[in-house]
Motif scaffolding. Structure first.
Motif, PDB file in Angstrom:
ATOM      1  N   LEU A 181       0.841  -1.200   0.000  1.00 41.36           N
ATOM      2  CA  LEU A 181       0.000   0.000   0.000  1.00 41.36           C
ATOM      3  C   LEU A 181       0.877   1.252   0.000  1.00 41.36           C
ATOM      4  N   LEU A 182       1.940   1.239   0.803  1.00 43.20           N
ATOM      5  CA  LEU A 182       2.832   2.391   0.873  1.00 43.20           C
ATOM      6  C   LEU A 182       3.598   2.588  -0.434  1.00 43.20           C
ATOM      7  N   GLU A 183       3.916   1.518  -1.124  1.00 42.85           N
ATOM      8  CA  GLU A 183       4.532   1.647  -2.448  1.00 42.85           C
ATOM      9  C   GLU A 183       3.624   2.421  -3.397  1.00 42.85           C
ATOM     10  N   LEU A 184       2.353   2.078  -3.366  1.00 44.74           N
ATOM     11  CA  LEU A 184       1.386   2.758  -4.226  1.00 44.74           C
ATOM     12  C   LEU A 184       1.264   4.235  -3.835  1.00 44.74           C
ATOM     13  N   ALA A 185       1.247   4.493  -2.535  1.00 40.27           N
ATOM     14  CA  ALA A 185       1.160   5.880  -2.067  1.00 40.27           C
ATOM     15  C   ALA A 185       2.405   6.670  -2.458  1.00 40.27           C
ATOM     16  N   LEU A 186       3.575   6.035  -2.355  1.00 41.62           N
ATOM     17  CA  LEU A 186       4.826   6.705  -2.717  1.00 41.62           C
ATOM     18  C   LEU A 186       4.835   7.084  -4.193  1.00 41.62           C
ATOM     19  N   ASP A 187       4.309   6.219  -5.040  1.00 40.17           N
ATOM     20  CA  ASP A 187       4.295   6.542  -6.460  1.00 40.17           C
ATOM     21  C   ASP A 187       3.387   7.734  -6.745  1.00 40.17           C
ATOM     22  N   GLU A 188       2.301   7.850  -5.985  1.00 35.67           N
ATOM     23  CA  GLU A 188       1.435   9.018  -6.147  1.00 35.67           C
ATOM     24  C   GLU A 188       2.194  10.304  -5.816  1.00 35.67           C
ATOM     25  N   ILE A 189       3.068  10.236  -4.832  1.00 38.55           N
ATOM     26  CA  ILE A 189       3.858  11.416  -4.461  1.00 38.55           C
ATOM     27  C   ILE A 189       4.826  11.790  -5.574  1.00 38.55           C
ATOM     28  N   TRP A 190       5.478  10.799  -6.187  1.00 41.44           N
ATOM     29  CA  TRP A 190       6.364  11.110  -7.310  1.00 41.44           C
ATOM     30  C   TRP A 190       5.583  11.808  -8.422  1.00 41.44           C
ATOM     31  N   GLY A 191       4.323  11.456  -8.566  1.00 41.46           N
ATOM     32  CA  GLY A 191       3.507  12.086  -9.590  1.00 41.46           C
ATOM     33  C   GLY A 191       3.183  13.538  -9.298  1.00 41.46           C
ATOM     34  N   LEU A 192       3.381  13.977  -8.067  1.00 42.23           N
ATOM     35  CA  LEU A 192       3.117  15.364  -7.692  1.00 42.23           C
ATOM     36  C   LEU A 192       4.305  16.282  -7.960  1.00 42.23           C
ATOM     37  N   VAL A 193       5.470  15.694  -8.232  1.00 36.79           N
ATOM     38  CA  VAL A 193       6.672  16.494  -8.481  1.00 36.79           C
ATOM     39  C   VAL A 193       6.687  16.886  -9.963  1.00 36.79           C
ATOM     40  N   HIS A 194       6.066  18.000 -10.266  1.00 35.51           N
ATOM     41  CA  HIS A 194       5.915  18.420 -11.662  1.00 35.51           C
ATOM     42  C   HIS A 194       7.173  19.139 -12.152  1.00 35.51           C
TER      43      HIS A 194
END
Length: 233
Positions: free
Chosen positions: A69-82
Motif C-alpha cells: 500500500l505504501l509503495e502505491l502511495a509513494l508513487d502518487e507522491i512522485w507524480g506530484l513532483v511536476h
C-alpha cells in the motif's frame, strides 16, 4: 550471504474490483488522506478499512500488506513532483524546477521522507519523473552513466537538505527553536568562538524558514554549477 529477494506491488497485475467493489485507486487515495493528516505511524489496514467502511478482506484483495500500500502511495507522491518538458526547456531550468518542487512536495507530505530509499520506487509515475530528468541531462550533454549520476546527485542534494528539515519540524514544530534564545545560549556554550558568534548574529536572518530557504538556494546553485563545470571539462 543470501540476498533478499526483490518484491514489489508493481511486479504483478492489479486485481480488478469485485462487483460494485472498491477500486485500488480509492484505497490509495484514502491512505494518502490518513498519511497527510496523521502521519506514517497512524496508518494501519484496520484504520483504513474503517475509514472506507470495508473489511480487511477487501483491502487485501488489492494489496498483500501495508508495504505494498505504501509503495502505491509513494508513487502518487512522485507524480506530484511536476517538472517542465525537457525537450522544450533548458536543462538547468528543468533541474531547478525539479529541486524546488521535490522539496515542496516533501514538506507538504512529510511522511514520505521515511519511505524514500526504504521502499522501491518502480511505479509508473516514478519512472516518468526519472525519464524526464534523464532527458534533461542528455540535452545538457551528459552521456553514459554520467546521465544517471548527475540525476542522482541532484536528487540526493534535495533529500540531504529536506530530510533534516522534516525531522526537525516533527521534533520541534514548524517554527523550531526561538532563534534569540538559542543565540543567547550559544554566547556561553560557544564562548571560545566569538568571531563565529558575531557572524551568526550579523549574517543570519532571525527567521529559521528564511535561513533554510537561503541554504537550499545556495546549495542548489553550487550543485548545478558543479555539474555545468564538469560538462565544460
Amino acid at each position: 550471504m543470501i540476498k533478499q529477494q526483490f518484491s514489489s506491488v508493481w511486479t504483478r497485475e492489479p486485481r480488478q474490483p469485485k462487483v460494485a467493489g472498491l477500486r485500488r485507486d480509492q484505497i490509495v487515495g484514502a491512505a494518502l488522506e490518513v498519511l497527510d493528516a496523521e502521519g506514517l505511524d497512524a496508518l494501519s489496514m484496520r484504520k483504513l478499512g474503517a475509514k472506507l467502511n470495508v473489511g480487511a478482506t477487501t483491502l487485501y484483495w488489492h494489496v498483500a500488506n501495508k508495504d505494498e500500500l505504501l509503495e502505491l502511495a509513494l508513487d502518487e507522491i512522485w507524480g506530484l513532483v511536476h517538472i517542465p518538458d525537457p525537450d522544450q526547456t533548458p536543462w538547468r531550468e528543468v533541474a531547478t524546477t525539479f529541486a524546488y518542487n521535490f522539496r515542496l512536495t516533501m514538506l507538504e507530505h512529510r511522511w514520505v521522507a521515511t519511505l524514500i530509499g526504504s521502499l522501491p520506487s518502480v511505479g509508473p509515475k516514478a519512472f516518468e519523473l526519472t525519464d524526464r530528468l534523464r532527458r534533461a541531462f542528455i540535452s545538457a550533454g551528459f552521456t553514459g552513466i554520467d546521465i544517471y549520476l548527475a540525476s542522482s546527485a541532484l536528487t540526493s542534494y534535495v533529500l540531504g537538505q529536506v530530510v533534516p528539515e522534516v525531522t526537525a519540524a516533527k521534533a520541534f514544530g514548524d517554527k523550531g527553536f526561538d532563534s534569540e534564545m538559542m543565540l543567547d545560549a550559544m554566547d556561553s556554550l560557544a564562548a571560545d568562538y566569538p568571531e563565529m558568534l558575531a557572524e551568526y548574529r550579523e549574517a543570519l536572518p532571525a527567521d529559521p524558514g528564511t535561513v533554510r530557504a537561503m541554504a537550499f538556494d545556495f546549495g542548489l546553485l553550487c550543485v548545478l554549477d558543479g555539474l555545468e563545470s564538469r560538462l565544460r571539462r
